[in-house]
Design a protein around this motif. Sequence first.
Motif, mmCIF file in Angstrom:
data_model
loop_
_atom_site.group_PDB
_atom_site.id
_atom_site.type_symbol
_atom_site.label_atom_id
_atom_site.label_comp_id
_atom_site.label_asym_id
_atom_site.label_seq_id
_atom_site.Cartn_x
_atom_site.Cartn_y
_atom_site.Cartn_z
ATOM 1 N N PHE A 72 0.830 -1.197 0.000
ATOM 2 C CA PHE A 72 0.000 0.000 0.000
ATOM 3 C C PHE A 72 0.871 1.256 0.000
ATOM 4 O O PHE A 72 0.628 2.192 -0.771
ATOM 5 N N GLN A 101 -5.622 3.153 6.582
ATOM 6 C CA GLN A 101 -5.748 2.795 5.170
ATOM 7 C C GLN A 101 -7.204 2.884 4.715
ATOM 8 O O GLN A 101 -7.497 3.425 3.652
ATOM 9 N N ARG A 102 -8.123 2.377 5.539
ATOM 10 C CA ARG A 102 -9.547 2.432 5.180
ATOM 11 C C ARG A 102 -10.033 3.878 5.056
ATOM 12 O O ARG A 102 -10.813 4.206 4.160
ATOM 13 N N GLU A 141 -8.677 5.286 1.771
ATOM 14 C CA GLU A 141 -9.388 4.723 0.622
ATOM 15 C C GLU A 141 -10.808 5.261 0.513
ATOM 16 O O GLU A 141 -11.296 5.543 -0.593
ATOM 17 N N GLN A 189 -10.596 8.697 -0.958
ATOM 18 C CA GLN A 189 -10.300 8.618 -2.390
ATOM 19 C C GLN A 189 -11.550 8.224 -3.183
ATOM 20 O O GLN A 189 -11.777 8.738 -4.284
ATOM 21 N N ASP A 190 -12.353 7.320 -2.625
ATOM 22 C CA ASP A 190 -13.611 6.945 -3.276
ATOM 23 C C ASP A 190 -14.551 8.149 -3.371
ATOM 24 O O ASP A 190 -15.204 8.365 -4.399
#
Length: 91
Positions: A31, A68-69, A72, A75-76
């Motif tokens: 990652f 990390q979640r 992400e 980013q979504d």
Amino acid sequence: MVKHWHSYDEQITLLQERGLNVADTASAAEFLSRVNYYRLSGYFRYWQVDPMAGNNRFLDGSSFEDIQRLYEAEQDLVAVCDEVPTRSRSF
């Protein structure tokens, strides 16, 4: 302050030494290879004791996977917002 180059494994080790839980070091290194440590470091601040004062230790229970979640998910959201067509709007 001089910043020294660290491999992805060394970056993971540094985070763990600061108290961050990393369940899957190989996945975390992969990652980081895509995202970049310094880009992700802005997200670390929410889980660190007092980064403004130079205390980069992580709060108990902090995990790489949670950070990390969050990254992400953001980013979504950015991707969805970028898909919204621009139209003339009247307010």
